[in-house]
Design a protein around this motif. Structure first.
Motif: not given
Length: 261
Positions: A207, A100-101, A104, A204, A97-98, A210-211
């Motif tokens: 993510v 992917l951010l 971006r 978004n 996830a991190v 995932s969170m």
């Protein structure tokens, strides 16, 4: 071995049952996607992502089942396997996830470059035209960056839209789609901004999901650790009881003081 609190066990069972359901849904979605894209000629480019989804969904499905078995049977080693597995999965999902951010902007620039490469549309290859037409149909847009004017006279039929839609305009008189006695409507918005907007929404969502999953896994790990603490073997301690009969002077003298000197 200690006794597990009943509410703690029930909370753990509810959390792991929810995880099992989520894993089953993810596995079903992966199977459906594999079957849907298996007809696509570019399935080779998607097979890596599909295999990753298979691995993640099966892991998410199997580990909660292991945790449920360990909690119901109160087996410490099974709960340890579950806890370690969930911690590793949580770290992996957080890492993805991190990343992917962080990536971006790179992904957006890559997609923008692919679509900007199609300009001018009159010189685009057959493959690029097919991709652009499919995008126009799916996203209800026309053109790449400047709208339908990029098509010139030969506006693609994939730009046609229902005149009830708010994002439609009348086809220009100097285009191939214009009809003298019929009002022909085409999409007004260009495709690249719409595609980037959808891409950001998808990132978004990924993510956020995932969170949410990671939060549920961390909760299950915390409950599992709490159960493990209650299942630790307890040492038996001697109980000291007070007795009224234990009075001073109730002892026998073994020898007279004179005899000891």
């Amino acid at each position: 071995m200690g006794k597990v609190n009943i509410w703690l066990k029930r909370s753990f069972i509810i959390a792991t049952s929810l995880m099992t359901i989520i894993g089953a849904i993810m596995l079903a979605g992966t199977l459906f996607s594999h079957g849907h894209f298996s007809r696509d000629e570019q399935i080779e480019h998607m097979i890596v992502g599909i295999n990753v989804m298979y691995t993640v969904s099966i892991t998410i499905l199997v580990l909660p089942i292991i945790g449920l078995y360990g909690a119901c049977k109160e087996k410490r080693w099974v709960l340890i396997v579950f806890t370690v597995g969930m911690i590793l999965c949580s770290l992996f999902v957080l890492y993805m996830a991190v990343n992917l951010l962080i990536m971006r902007s790179v992904i957006v620039n890559l997609v923008s470059g692919l679509y900007l490469h199609m300009q001018p549309i009159s010189n685009a290859s057959e493959v690029d035209l097919v991709v652009l037409q499919e995008t126009q149909t799916e996203l209800e847009c026309c053109g790449v960056q400047q709208g339908y004017v990029e098509w010139g006279y030969n506006i693609s039929e994939s730009c046609l839209c229902n005149d009830t839609l708010a994002n439609c305009v009348a086809a220009p008189r100097n285009s191939s789609l214009f009809r003298e006695n019929t009002q022909v409507m085409i999409y007004k918005e260009p495709c690249l901004p719409v595609f980037i907007s959808h891409l950001n929404v998808a990132i978004n969502m990924v993510v956020g999901i995932s969170m949410g999953l990671t939060s549920l896994w961390i909760l299950a790990c915390a409950l599992s650790i709490a159960i493990l603490c209650q299942l630790r073997p307890k040492k038996d301690t001697m109980v000291v009881a007070y007795s009224r009969e234990a009075k001073t002077g109730n002892y026998a003298v073994l020898a007279e003081p004179a005899e000891l000197t």
